[in-house]
Design a protein around this motif. Structure first.
Motif, PDB file in Angstrom:
ATOM      1  N   MET A  20       0.838  -1.179   0.000  1.00 41.87           N
ATOM      2  CA  MET A  20       0.000   0.000   0.000  1.00 41.87           C
ATOM      3  C   MET A  20       0.886   1.247   0.000  1.00 41.87           C
ATOM      4  O   MET A  20       1.907   1.268   0.665  1.00 41.87           O
ATOM      5  N   PHE A  21       0.475   2.251  -0.764  1.00 39.74           N
ATOM      6  CA  PHE A  21       1.195   3.516  -0.756  1.00 39.74           C
ATOM      7  C   PHE A  21       0.171   4.632  -0.700  1.00 39.74           C
ATOM      8  O   PHE A  21      -0.787   4.656  -1.475  1.00 39.74           O
ATOM      9  N   GLN A  22       0.381   5.568   0.216  1.00 34.05           N
ATOM     10  CA  GLN A  22      -0.531   6.691   0.380  1.00 34.05           C
ATOM     11  C   GLN A  22       0.280   7.971   0.514  1.00 34.05           C
ATOM     12  O   GLN A  22       1.145   8.070   1.373  1.00 34.05           O
ATOM     13  N   MET A  23       0.002   8.922  -0.355  1.00 33.65           N
ATOM     14  CA  MET A  23       0.617  10.238  -0.270  1.00 33.65           C
ATOM     15  C   MET A  23      -0.498  11.263  -0.363  1.00 33.65           C
ATOM     16  O   MET A  23      -1.318  11.215  -1.273  1.00 33.65           O
ATOM     17  N   GLU A  24      -0.520  12.167   0.588  1.00 34.50           N
ATOM     18  CA  GLU A  24      -1.519  13.229   0.590  1.00 34.50           C
ATOM     19  C   GLU A  24      -0.832  14.570   0.783  1.00 34.50           C
ATOM     20  O   GLU A  24       0.186  14.661   1.466  1.00 34.50           O
ATOM     21  N   LYS A  25      -1.412  15.576   0.173  1.00 32.94           N
ATOM     22  CA  LYS A  25      -0.916  16.952   0.291  1.00 32.94           C
ATOM     23  C   LYS A  25       0.539  17.081  -0.130  1.00 32.94           C
ATOM     24  O   LYS A  25       1.304  17.825   0.448  1.00 32.94           O
ATOM     25  N   GLY A  26       0.908  16.311  -1.125  1.00 31.19           N
ATOM     26  CA  GLY A  26       2.245  16.429  -1.693  1.00 31.19           C
ATOM     27  C   GLY A  26       2.144  17.167  -3.011  1.00 31.19           C
ATOM     28  O   GLY A  26       1.099  17.702  -3.359  1.00 31.19           O
ATOM     29  N   CYS A  27       3.192  17.175  -3.755  1.00 32.14           N
ATOM     30  CA  CYS A  27       3.195  17.792  -5.075  1.00 32.14           C
ATOM     31  C   CYS A  27       3.910  16.828  -6.013  1.00 32.14           C
ATOM     32  O   CYS A  27       5.128  16.716  -5.976  1.00 32.14           O
ATOM     33  N   ILE A  28       3.136  16.119  -6.809  1.00 35.11           N
ATOM     34  CA  ILE A  28       3.715  15.134  -7.724  1.00 35.11           C
ATOM     35  C   ILE A  28       3.709  15.718  -9.127  1.00 35.11           C
ATOM     36  O   ILE A  28       2.662  15.857  -9.749  1.00 35.11           O
ATOM     37  N   LEU A  29       4.893  16.070  -9.600  1.00 34.57           N
ATOM     38  CA  LEU A  29       5.015  16.639 -10.932  1.00 34.57           C
ATOM     39  C   LEU A  29       5.180  15.557 -11.993  1.00 34.57           C
ATOM     40  O   LEU A  29       4.827  15.761 -13.143  1.00 34.57           O
ATOM     41  N   ASP A  30       5.736  14.414 -11.603  1.00 32.07           N
ATOM     42  CA  ASP A  30       5.948  13.318 -12.535  1.00 32.07           C
ATOM     43  C   ASP A  30       5.809  11.995 -11.785  1.00 32.07           C
ATOM     44  O   ASP A  30       6.648  11.639 -10.963  1.00 32.07           O
ATOM     45  N   ILE A  31       4.750  11.270 -12.081  1.00 31.73           N
ATOM     46  CA  ILE A  31       4.476   9.983 -11.430  1.00 31.73           C
ATOM     47  C   ILE A  31       5.624   9.007 -11.674  1.00 31.73           C
ATOM     48  O   ILE A  31       6.030   8.263 -10.786  1.00 31.73           O
ATOM     49  N   ASN A  32       6.167   9.007 -12.883  1.00 27.75           N
ATOM     50  CA  ASN A  32       7.244   8.076 -13.217  1.00 27.75           C
ATOM     51  C   ASN A  32       8.493   8.317 -12.379  1.00 27.75           C
ATOM     52  O   ASN A  32       9.143   7.383 -11.950  1.00 27.75           O
ATOM     53  N   GLU A  33       8.841   9.571 -12.171  1.00 32.02           N
ATOM     54  CA  GLU A  33      10.030   9.863 -11.354  1.00 32.02           C
ATOM     55  C   GLU A  33       9.836   9.446  -9.908  1.00 32.02           C
ATOM     56  O   GLU A  33      10.788   9.068  -9.236  1.00 32.02           O
ATOM     57  N   LEU A  34       8.612   9.520  -9.413  1.00 35.46           N
ATOM     58  CA  LEU A  34       8.335   9.123  -8.038  1.00 35.46           C
ATOM     59  C   LEU A  34       8.433   7.611  -7.859  1.00 35.46           C
ATOM     60  O   LEU A  34       9.134   7.120  -6.989  1.00 35.46           O
ATOM     61  N   PHE A  35       7.743   6.853  -8.717  1.00 32.52           N
ATOM     62  CA  PHE A  35       7.669   5.406  -8.542  1.00 32.52           C
ATOM     63  C   PHE A  35       8.729   4.623  -9.314  1.00 32.52           C
ATOM     64  O   PHE A  35       9.073   3.514  -8.925  1.00 32.52           O
ATOM     65  N   ILE A  88      -1.723  16.534  -8.962  1.00 35.84           N
ATOM     66  CA  ILE A  88      -1.459  15.766 -10.182  1.00 35.84           C
ATOM     67  C   ILE A  88      -2.310  16.341 -11.304  1.00 35.84           C
ATOM     68  O   ILE A  88      -3.525  16.417 -11.205  1.00 35.84           O
ATOM     69  N   GLY A  89      -1.647  16.752 -12.361  1.00 39.24           N
ATOM     70  CA  GLY A  89      -2.334  17.332 -13.509  1.00 39.24           C
ATOM     71  C   GLY A  89      -2.000  16.577 -14.778  1.00 39.24           C
ATOM     72  O   GLY A  89      -1.449  15.478 -14.755  1.00 39.24           O
ATOM     73  N   GLU A  90      -2.321  17.199 -15.882  1.00 41.43           N
ATOM     74  CA  GLU A  90      -2.128  16.554 -17.184  1.00 41.43           C
ATOM     75  C   GLU A  90      -0.664  16.349 -17.537  1.00 41.43           C
ATOM     76  O   GLU A  90      -0.335  15.496 -18.340  1.00 41.43           O
ATOM     77  N   THR A  91       0.239  17.081 -16.928  1.00 38.82           N
ATOM     78  CA  THR A  91       1.656  16.956 -17.263  1.00 38.82           C
ATOM     79  C   THR A  91       2.406  16.003 -16.334  1.00 38.82           C
ATOM     80  O   THR A  91       3.617  15.894 -16.415  1.00 38.82           O
ATOM     81  N   ALA A  92       1.704  15.292 -15.466  1.00 40.50           N
ATOM     82  CA  ALA A  92       2.354  14.407 -14.490  1.00 40.50           C
ATOM     83  C   ALA A  92       2.748  13.055 -15.066  1.00 40.50           C
ATOM     84  O   ALA A  92       3.254  12.203 -14.347  1.00 40.50           O
ATOM     85  N   GLY A  93       2.529  12.836 -16.353  1.00 39.71           N
ATOM     86  CA  GLY A  93       2.983  11.608 -16.990  1.00 39.71           C
ATOM     87  C   GLY A  93       2.043  10.427 -16.868  1.00 39.71           C
ATOM     88  O   GLY A  93       2.454   9.291 -17.086  1.00 39.71           O
ATOM     89  N   LEU A  94       0.776  10.642 -16.549  1.00 38.76           N
ATOM     90  CA  LEU A  94      -0.156   9.526 -16.397  1.00 38.76           C
ATOM     91  C   LEU A  94      -0.384   8.755 -17.689  1.00 38.76           C
ATOM     92  O   LEU A  94      -0.685   7.570 -17.657  1.00 38.76           O
ATOM     93  N   ARG A  95      -0.254   9.421 -18.823  1.00 38.78           N
ATOM     94  CA  ARG A  95      -0.505   8.753 -20.102  1.00 38.78           C
ATOM     95  C   ARG A  95       0.739   8.076 -20.676  1.00 38.78           C
ATOM     96  O   ARG A  95       0.671   7.469 -21.736  1.00 38.78           O
ATOM     97  N   GLY A  96       1.861   8.162 -19.985  1.00 38.53           N
ATOM     98  CA  GLY A  96       3.090   7.586 -20.516  1.00 38.53           C
ATOM     99  C   GLY A  96       3.643   8.459 -21.617  1.00 38.53           C
ATOM    100  O   GLY A  96       3.335   9.639 -21.721  1.00 38.53           O
ATOM    101  N   ARG A  97       4.471   7.875 -22.471  1.00 38.00           N
ATOM    102  CA  ARG A  97       5.028   8.612 -23.591  1.00 38.00           C
ATOM    103  C   ARG A  97       5.000   7.708 -24.804  1.00 38.00           C
ATOM    104  O   ARG A  97       5.510   6.594 -24.775  1.00 38.00           O
ATOM    105  N   PRO A  98       4.394   8.173 -25.889  1.00 39.30           N
ATOM    106  CA  PRO A  98       4.338   7.343 -27.093  1.00 39.30           C
ATOM    107  C   PRO A  98       5.705   7.202 -27.749  1.00 39.30           C
ATOM    108  O   PRO A  98       6.630   7.950 -27.450  1.00 39.30           O
ATOM    109  N   LYS A  99       5.803   6.245 -28.635  1.00 37.60           N
ATOM    110  CA  LYS A  99       7.032   6.052 -29.398  1.00 37.60           C
ATOM    111  C   LYS A  99       7.427   7.335 -30.113  1.00 37.60           C
ATOM    112  O   LYS A  99       6.582   8.079 -30.588  1.00 37.60           O
ATOM    113  N   ASN A 100       8.729   7.556 -30.189  1.00 40.81           N
ATOM    114  CA  ASN A 100       9.317   8.626 -30.987  1.00 40.81           C
ATOM    115  C   ASN A 100       8.974  10.041 -30.550  1.00 40.81           C
ATOM    116  O   ASN A 100       9.218  10.969 -31.287  1.00 40.81           O
TER     117      ASN A 100
END
Length: 183
Positions: A20-35, A88-100
């Motif tokens: 289990m992982f719980q983070m509240e009231k933080g600032c996550i700019l990039d999910i990938n860099e965190l996990f 967490i917003g649209e730039t936090a990397g939730l959609r991953g990154r497509p090829k190229n």
């Protein structure tokens, strides 16, 4: 973790048996860099195996010998994930990154990056409430590949449309959307 700056949390990918992982009231700019901070090492290794190509322009072009997905780490034992009030917003990397698509930190083209939520294969409960999500595709990216996911809390974001939601959520038993701007 409550109210800790994102740079203070590191090496989460070293916790192989995290349930289990719980983070509240933080600032996550990039999910990938965190996990998945080790992805940067994989990307660097992949970049070092590049071959140069020539082009008429004066800028250097680089392409990869292989466009395949690299073997990334995933959290096999994590079943509950709560990232609430983390900006967490649209730039936090939730959609991953497509090829190229060029990576943001250099002129190199990086390998395909999977949506980070798809790298929690045994996730049962996901809470992304009280964030800044407004695109359904971002909020639900990678969730269709999670067979055990039964609860999603997306309350108090800025979602306005849920037309394609059932294409992304599979066998969800609980979907909480209160506090959004859905019409």
């Amino acid at each position: 973790i409550d109210g800790i700056p994102p740079g203070w949390v590191s090496n989460l990918d070293q916790l192989k048996h995290l349930e289990m992982f719980q983070m509240e009231k933080g600032c996550i700019l990039d999910i990938n860099e965190l996990f998945f901070p080790s992805d940067k090492m994989i990307t660097s290794l992949h970049k070092s195996n590049c071959v140069e190509t020539t082009e008429i322009s004066s800028a250097e072009n680089v392409k990869f010998q292989s466009e395949e997905r690299l073997p990334y780490f995933q959290f096999d034992s994590l079943s509950k994930l709560r990232l609430s009030n983390c900006a967490i917003g649209e730039t936090a990397g939730l959609r991953g990154r497509p090829k190229n698509k060029p990576s943001s930190d250099s002129f190199f083209k990086g390998p395909t990056r999977l949506p980070p939520m798809s790298r929690f294969p045994n996730l049962v409960s996901l809470n992304l409430s009280h964030n800044e999500l407004f695109k359904t595709k971002s909020a639900l990216a990678g969730l269709s590949s999670l067979p055990f996911l039964s609860s999603i809390n997306l309350s108090h974001n800025r979602l306005t449309n849920m037309d394609i939601v059932f294409l992304h959520i599979g066998n969800i038993k609980e979907l909480i959307l209160s506090g959004n701007e859905i019409s």
